[in-house]
Design an enzyme around this catalytic site. Structure first.
Site, PDB file in Angstrom:
ATOM      1  N   ASP A  25       0.466  -1.294   0.000  1.00 50.90           N
ATOM      2  CA  ASP A  25       0.129  -0.046   0.077  1.00 50.90           C
ATOM      3  C   ASP A  25       0.589   1.170  -0.125  1.00 50.90           C
ATOM      4  O   ASP A  25       0.435   2.462  -0.049  1.00 50.90           O
ATOM      5  CB  ASP A  25      -1.151  -0.522   0.954  1.00 50.90           C
ATOM      6  CG  ASP A  25      -0.903   0.049   2.968  1.00 50.90           C
ATOM      7  OD1 ASP A  25       0.737   0.139   2.920  1.00 50.90           O
ATOM      8  OD2 ASP A  25      -1.200  -0.070   3.273  1.00 50.90           O
ATOM      9  N   ASP A  29       5.223  -1.545   7.482  1.00 48.22           N
ATOM     10  CA  ASP A  29       4.217  -1.930   8.312  1.00 48.22           C
ATOM     11  C   ASP A  29       4.832  -2.947   8.879  1.00 48.22           C
ATOM     12  O   ASP A  29       6.285  -3.342   8.809  1.00 48.22           O
ATOM     13  CB  ASP A  29       2.932  -2.823   7.455  1.00 48.22           C
ATOM     14  CG  ASP A  29       3.394  -3.532   6.595  1.00 48.22           C
ATOM     15  OD1 ASP A  29       4.635  -4.003   6.192  1.00 48.22           O
ATOM     16  OD2 ASP A  29       2.729  -2.842   5.223  1.00 48.22           O
ATOM     17  N   ASP A 207       6.094   9.588  24.277  1.00 48.85           N
ATOM     18  CA  ASP A 207       5.778  11.410  23.610  1.00 48.85           C
ATOM     19  C   ASP A 207       5.777  12.215  24.649  1.00 48.85           C
ATOM     20  O   ASP A 207       4.471  12.879  25.708  1.00 48.85           O
ATOM     21  CB  ASP A 207       4.345  10.815  22.900  1.00 48.85           C
ATOM     22  CG  ASP A 207       4.697  12.059  21.757  1.00 48.85           C
ATOM     23  OD1 ASP A 207       5.639  12.010  20.798  1.00 48.85           O
ATOM     24  OD2 ASP A 207       3.415  12.805  22.100  1.00 48.85           O
ATOM     25  N   GLU A 266      10.814  11.470  26.366  1.00 54.21           N
ATOM     26  CA  GLU A 266      10.991  12.389  25.639  1.00 54.21           C
ATOM     27  C   GLU A 266      10.831  13.970  26.767  1.00 54.21           C
ATOM     28  O   GLU A 266       9.744  14.357  26.549  1.00 54.21           O
ATOM     29  CB  GLU A 266       9.573  12.545  24.257  1.00 54.21           C
ATOM     30  CG  GLU A 266      10.300  13.671  23.598  1.00 54.21           C
ATOM     31  CD  GLU A 266       9.510  13.978  22.294  1.00 54.21           C
ATOM     32  OE1 GLU A 266       9.493  14.677  21.414  1.00 54.21           O
ATOM     33  OE2 GLU A 266       8.355  14.178  22.653  1.00 54.21           O
TER      34      GLU A 266
END
Ligand code: GLC
Ligand code: MG
Length: 521
Positions: A25, A29, A207, A266
């Protein structure tokens, strides 16, 4: 107690969209990662950090999570992650995921419910909704800016059809910030952590780990700036608020039930004392210290970055971390000036980084010497491009897919010629296939460096001793005896006594040329 597995680990950051596409696609992945584990094993990495693969509308390529306890079908679904974990563990490689606690996607069922429920509802209490200011509440509640450009607030249309409250989003409008004062938010995160850790995941990169907590009353920013790097914390009420540490302690208590797992934050905080708070014994195991990433190719600046990063970790007896690139910053060869010189400098800095004690993070493609790519406007996919009104190009230039083999795009990354970002035809010279058998390639250079770092006793110990060095150079020694020399000047320099075990450029009559580094044992 033996040192934990991550204390000297080489982590390899896989940006899943760009590593390898298994289903044609045009987007990478998880089965693509599984299919290339031999490559990573041969590179010698200890662990993989996967950028987010949870269910997402992909506005910010997965940092907008709509279901934190499932894998997006774009990446192959949960079964593909299970396959990857099993295959990686079979090779002794750990798998760490990305966790996004500061915000969700606007498609998350919680946010959809909050929109429907209206002002004052318990549903709205999971996010940061406020009435506007000015006439009819038509102005945002405060002056905060989004990291991606524009105001950090968006006004909603209430269920009765009228313009109503505003919600906070430090990033894209599709990434509403969660309200960490609401206990439900942590309860849900705990479910998420346990869900993945029970499945065999070896930890998380967290994050915006200096985000989450917001100051009471949401006071205005004194200096309105978008950037999230904090050189002077006090100026920016959006980040590094005291309450964040209690959140990390809550998270850590969950991790402590899974002794094998690592939490890596982070943390865009510069001040050493402020940084060190995040890696206290009851908070994160590791925190990204971004000083090295932000440093020019200059001996004094590099030394200062290293000293500060080590000092910050030492304050609380934590392990330092090192990185030269990731999916948010320009690739190192480009940052250091581009072309052959930029690459030479990046490789020199690689030897510096891999000579240091602590955990190291290598970003996919770094080991091939990939530079940034100049993409045409119409190819740009980073939300920063739209949000900044086409003034900032965003981060796509460092996210272009990996060239594996063949002589033309998509270089074995995909069977589909339409890859999500186009791969430049010049990368024909940089494919894994071209580099793998060439002893002088960047890939061979990385393999040897990682192998030495892992196997030689000279890399033992936790400290760094600075030795006398010629101008514009730096020389340091590890406890185990390894000496690393960086020449950031303009003339070749003599090397100290010792056997040269690795160098980023051929020596010239025994001397180290400019823009190069060497290891001596
Ligand atoms: C972090 C990620 C970045 C993302 C942002 C919002 O900085 O590294 O890619 O856009 O958080 O989640
Ligand atoms: Mg795919």
């Amino acid at each position: 107690m033996p040192a934990p597995w991550w204390s000297q680990a080489v982590f390899y950051q896989v940006y899943p969209r760009s590593f390898r596409d298994s289903d044609g696609d045009g987007v990478g992945d998880l089965d693509g990662v599984t299919a290339r584990l031999d490559y990573l094993q041969r590179l010698g990495v200890d662990a993989i950090w996967l950028n987010p693969v949870m269910v997402s509308p992909m506005v910010d390529h997965g940092y907008d999570v709509a279901d934190a306890r499932d894998v997006d079908s774009l990446f192959g679904g949960l079964a593909a992650l299970d396959r990857l974990i099993e295959a990686a563990h079979g090779r002794g490689i750990k798998i760490t995921m990305d966790l996004v606690p500061n915000h969700t996607s606007s498609h998350h069922p919680w946010f959809q419910a909050a929109l429907r429920a209206g002002p004052g509802s318990v549903e709205r209490e999971r996010y940061i909704f406020r009435d506007g200011t000015g006439r009819d509440g038509g102005r945002p509640p405060n002056n905060w800016l989004s990291i991606f450009g524009g105001p950090a607030w968006t006004r909603v249309v209430e269920p009765d059809g009228r313009p109503g409250q505003w919600y906070l989003h430090l990033f894209d409008a599709e990434q509403p910030d969660l309200n960490w004062d609401n206990p439900e938010v942590f309860e849900d995160l705990e479910k998420t952590l346990r869900f993945w850790l029970e499945r065999g995941v070896d930890g998380f990169r967290i994050d915006v780990a200096h985000g989450m907590a917001k100051p009471p009353g949401l006071p205005d920013m004194k200096v309105a700036k978008a950037e999230m790097v904090l050189s002077d914390m006090d100026d920016d009420p959006r980040f590094n608020n005291d309450g964040v540490h209690e959140i990390h302690r809550q998270i850590r208590r969950v991790f402590d039930d899974y002794a094998h797992a690592v939490a890596i934050g982070e943390v865009w905080v510069y001040d050493n004392e402020q940084f060190s708070r995040y890696v206290r014994p009851d908070e994160l195991h590791l925190g990204f210290n971004f000083r090295l990433v932000r440093t020019r190719f200059d001996a004094a600046e590099v030394r200062a970055a290293i000293e500060n990063a080590m000092a910050a970790a030492d304050l609380v007896d934590a392990t330092p971390t090192w990185t030269l690139s990731n999916h948010d910053v320009d690739r190192a060869p480009t940052r250091y000036g581009g072309g052959q010189r930029g690459l030479s400098r990046a490789l020199a800095m690689t030897l510096v980084m891999l000579a240091l004690p602590g955990a190291v993070f290598v970003y996919n493609g770094e080991e091939l010497g990939l530079p940034n790519v100049d993409l045409p406007d119409e190819a740009l996919r980073d939300p920063i491009w739209e949000r900044s009104g086409h003034t900032l190009r965003g981060r796509d230039a460092c996210r272009v897919p990996i060239p594996w083999d063949g002589d033309a795009p998509p270089f074995g990354f995909s069977t589909n010629p339409q890859t999500w970002l186009p791969i430049p035809s010049e990368w024909a010279a940089l494919t894994v296939e071209k580099q793998v058998g060439d002893p002088n390639s960047t890939l061979s250079f990385y393999r040897r460096a990682i192998d030495l770092r892992r196997n030689r006793p000279e890399f033992d110990g936790r400290s760094v001793e600075w030795l006398d060095s010629p101008d514009d150079c730096l020389v340091f020694r590890r406890d185990g005896g390894l000496v690393c020399v960086l020449n950031a000047g303009s003339a070749a320099v003599a090397l100290p006594e010792g056997e040269v075990v690795h160098a980023s450029a051929p020596l010239v009559e025994g001397n180290l040329p400019p823009d190069a580094a060497a290891w001596l044992a």
